[in-house]
Motif scaffolding. Sequence first.
Motif, PDB file in Angstrom:
ATOM      1  N   LEU A   1      17.598  59.965  25.301  1.00 28.33           N
ATOM      2  CA  LEU A   1      17.335  60.241  23.892  1.00 28.33           C
ATOM      3  C   LEU A   1      16.593  59.084  23.230  1.00 28.33           C
ATOM      4  CD1 LEU A   1      20.661  61.962  22.756  1.00 28.33           C
ATOM      5  CD2 LEU A   1      18.428  63.036  23.105  1.00 28.33           C
ATOM      6  N   ALA A   2      16.945  57.859  23.629  1.00 29.85           N
ATOM      7  CA  ALA A   2      16.299  56.679  23.052  1.00 29.85           C
ATOM      8  C   ALA A   2      14.802  56.664  23.342  1.00 29.85           C
ATOM      9  CB  ALA A   2      16.956  55.406  23.582  1.00 29.85           C
ATOM     10  N   SER A   3      14.418  57.203  24.505  1.00 30.54           N
ATOM     11  CA  SER A   3      12.995  57.195  24.880  1.00 30.54           C
ATOM     12  C   SER A   3      12.174  58.173  24.040  1.00 30.54           C
ATOM     13  CB  SER A   3      12.842  57.528  26.368  1.00 30.54           C
ATOM     14  OG  SER A   3      13.189  58.872  26.608  1.00 30.54           O
ATOM     15  N   PHE A   4      12.853  59.077  23.321  1.00 29.05           N
ATOM     16  CA  PHE A   4      12.151  60.024  22.453  1.00 29.05           C
ATOM     17  C   PHE A   4      12.247  59.641  20.978  1.00 29.05           C
ATOM     18  CE2 PHE A   4      12.892  62.543  26.252  1.00 29.05           C
ATOM     19  CZ  PHE A   4      11.683  63.187  26.415  1.00 29.05           C
ATOM     20  N   ARG A   5      12.946  58.544  20.683  1.00 28.96           N
ATOM     21  CA  ARG A   5      13.146  58.158  19.294  1.00 28.96           C
ATOM     22  C   ARG A   5      11.858  57.587  18.712  1.00 28.96           C
ATOM     23  NH1 ARG A   5      16.798  54.315  19.952  1.00 28.96           N
ATOM     24  NH2 ARG A   5      15.251  52.660  19.731  1.00 28.96           N
ATOM     25  N   PRO A   6      11.327  58.164  17.651  1.00 34.37           N
ATOM     26  CA  PRO A   6      10.104  57.625  17.049  1.00 34.37           C
ATOM     27  C   PRO A   6      10.394  56.328  16.293  1.00 34.37           C
ATOM     28  CG  PRO A   6      10.906  59.481  15.773  1.00 34.37           C
ATOM     29  CD  PRO A   6      11.794  59.395  16.977  1.00 34.37           C
ATOM     30  N   PRO A   7       9.413  55.461  16.159  1.00 35.96           N
ATOM     31  CA  PRO A   7       9.635  54.197  15.450  1.00 35.96           C
ATOM     32  C   PRO A   7       9.833  54.429  13.950  1.00 35.96           C
ATOM     33  CG  PRO A   7       7.328  54.436  15.984  1.00 35.96           C
ATOM     34  CD  PRO A   7       8.045  55.577  16.645  1.00 35.96           C
ATOM     35  N   VAL A   8      10.722  53.648  13.361  1.00 39.45           N
ATOM     36  CA  VAL A   8      10.999  53.763  11.928  1.00 39.45           C
ATOM     37  C   VAL A   8      10.793  52.411  11.230  1.00 39.45           C
ATOM     38  CG1 VAL A   8      12.725  54.327  10.189  1.00 39.45           C
ATOM     39  CG2 VAL A   8      12.640  55.650  12.315  1.00 39.45           C
ATOM     40  N   LYS A   9      11.439  51.391  11.754  1.00 42.84           N
ATOM     41  CA  LYS A   9      11.385  50.069  11.116  1.00 42.84           C
ATOM     42  C   LYS A   9       9.996  49.438  11.308  1.00 42.84           C
ATOM     43  CE  LYS A   9      13.855  45.684  10.908  1.00 42.84           C
ATOM     44  NZ  LYS A   9      14.936  44.857  11.494  1.00 42.84           N
ATOM     45  N   GLY A  10       9.373  49.051  10.199  1.00 43.61           N
ATOM     46  CA  GLY A  10       8.063  48.403  10.258  1.00 43.61           C
ATOM     47  C   GLY A  10       6.977  49.292  10.838  1.00 43.61           C
ATOM     48  N   ALA A  11       7.128  50.599  10.650  1.00 47.04           N
ATOM     49  CA  ALA A  11       6.215  51.543  11.303  1.00 47.04           C
ATOM     50  C   ALA A  11       5.256  52.233  10.334  1.00 47.04           C
ATOM     51  CB  ALA A  11       7.022  52.591  12.061  1.00 47.04           C
ATOM     52  N   ARG A  12       5.064  51.652   9.148  1.00 50.39           N
ATOM     53  CA  ARG A  12       4.168  52.263   8.150  1.00 50.39           C
ATOM     54  C   ARG A  12       2.778  52.505   8.731  1.00 50.39           C
ATOM     55  NH1 ARG A  12       0.092  50.289   5.161  1.00 50.39           N
ATOM     56  NH2 ARG A  12      -0.362  51.282   3.156  1.00 50.39           N
ATOM     57  N   ASP A  13       2.181  51.459   9.292  1.00 49.28           N
ATOM     58  CA  ASP A  13       0.819  51.575   9.826  1.00 49.28           C
ATOM     59  C   ASP A  13       0.765  52.505  11.030  1.00 49.28           C
ATOM     60  OD1 ASP A  13      -0.046  49.903   7.863  1.00 49.28           O
ATOM     61  OD2 ASP A  13      -0.346  48.159   9.154  1.00 49.28           O
ATOM     62  N   PHE A  14       1.839  52.520  11.801  1.00 44.67           N
ATOM     63  CA  PHE A  14       1.932  53.418  12.957  1.00 44.67           C
ATOM     64  C   PHE A  14       1.779  54.864  12.507  1.00 44.67           C
ATOM     65  CE2 PHE A  14       4.408  56.272  15.591  1.00 44.67           C
ATOM     66  CZ  PHE A  14       4.048  55.933  16.884  1.00 44.67           C
ATOM     67  N   TRP A  15       2.505  55.238  11.460  1.00 45.40           N
ATOM     68  CA  TRP A  15       2.471  56.631  11.005  1.00 45.40           C
ATOM     69  C   TRP A  15       1.179  56.958  10.270  1.00 45.40           C
ATOM     70  CZ3 TRP A  15       5.164  59.776  13.571  1.00 45.40           C
ATOM     71  CH2 TRP A  15       6.387  59.381  14.119  1.00 45.40           C
ATOM     72  N   LEU A  16       0.591  55.963   9.610  1.00 48.12           N
ATOM     73  CA  LEU A  16      -0.728  56.188   9.014  1.00 48.12           C
ATOM     74  C   LEU A  16      -1.753  56.486  10.103  1.00 48.12           C
ATOM     75  CD1 LEU A  16      -0.831  53.375   6.290  1.00 48.12           C
ATOM     76  CD2 LEU A  16      -0.807  55.847   5.880  1.00 48.12           C
ATOM     77  N   ALA A  17      -1.683  55.728  11.198  1.00 48.48           N
ATOM     78  CA  ALA A  17      -2.587  55.958  12.332  1.00 48.48           C
ATOM     79  C   ALA A  17      -2.324  57.321  12.962  1.00 48.48           C
ATOM     80  CB  ALA A  17      -2.422  54.849  13.369  1.00 48.48           C
ATOM     81  N   PHE A  18      -1.063  57.696  13.059  1.00 51.81           N
ATOM     82  CA  PHE A  18      -0.696  58.992  13.645  1.00 51.81           C
ATOM     83  C   PHE A  18      -1.288  60.142  12.830  1.00 51.81           C
ATOM     84  CE2 PHE A  18       1.924  62.742  14.138  1.00 51.81           C
ATOM     85  CZ  PHE A  18       2.199  62.782  15.497  1.00 51.81           C
ATOM     86  N   VAL A  19      -1.102  60.096  11.514  1.00 53.55           N
ATOM     87  CA  VAL A  19      -1.615  61.170  10.658  1.00 53.55           C
ATOM     88  C   VAL A  19      -3.139  61.171  10.659  1.00 53.55           C
ATOM     89  CG1 VAL A  19      -1.711  62.065   8.297  1.00 53.55           C
ATOM     90  CG2 VAL A  19       0.449  61.199   9.208  1.00 53.55           C
ATOM     91  N   GLY A  20      -3.743  59.979  10.555  1.00 52.41           N
ATOM     92  CA  GLY A  20      -5.197  59.893  10.570  1.00 52.41           C
ATOM     93  C   GLY A  20      -5.789  60.445  11.844  1.00 52.41           C
TER      94      GLY A  20
END
Length: 197
Positions: A1-20
């Motif tokens: 389950l841990a290997s499927f957990r998406p990043p949350v902490k300090g992940a603002r830029d990660f999710w911006l890149a994902f959506v972009g």
Amino acid sequence: LASFRPPVKGARDFWLAFVGRSLLIFSYYMILNYQLYILENYIGQGKEAAAATISVMSVITMIVGLIGSIGSGAISDWIGRRKLPVIVASILLAVGYFLPWIMKSASSMMLFAGFAGLGYAVYGAVDQALNVDVLPSKEEAGKDLRILNIATTLGQMVGPIVTSVLVIAGGYNLVFPTAIAFAIVACIFIQLIRSTK
């Protein structure tokens, strides 16, 4: 389950890149996967003429893809910037979507292949480098890159579905401006990233 957990902490830029990334690929595949139908049902070509046009478009895409991939990756490394090539890519994609919308000819679809193909290649050349720059955890880099790669699959899957809905709702005239809007919004999301230039 841990290997499927998406990043949350300090992940603002990660999710911006994902959506972009999702939206940019989404916009490209809205048209790419419908090339034959656009040529036949929107441009008005017969099957043989459409097949011939797609052959030419494929060659154009291959040539600009090679040029864009090799050139933009090297330039991005040289100037030390990732977001600037994304702006260029978004503009090229938007121009590629705009031309068939206003010109409605086989030539405009060949121009789409040139502009949008080059834009997609420019984006692809810097995309992975940008993705590495936005990873919130070096220890979980592999897992997080896998999640970012879901954006590619998501864009390739959802784009054609939206195209079919738009065509049913109002024809191909709705597809091109929608793709332009998604490319612009994608660029905005990526420009909001702070962890890379």
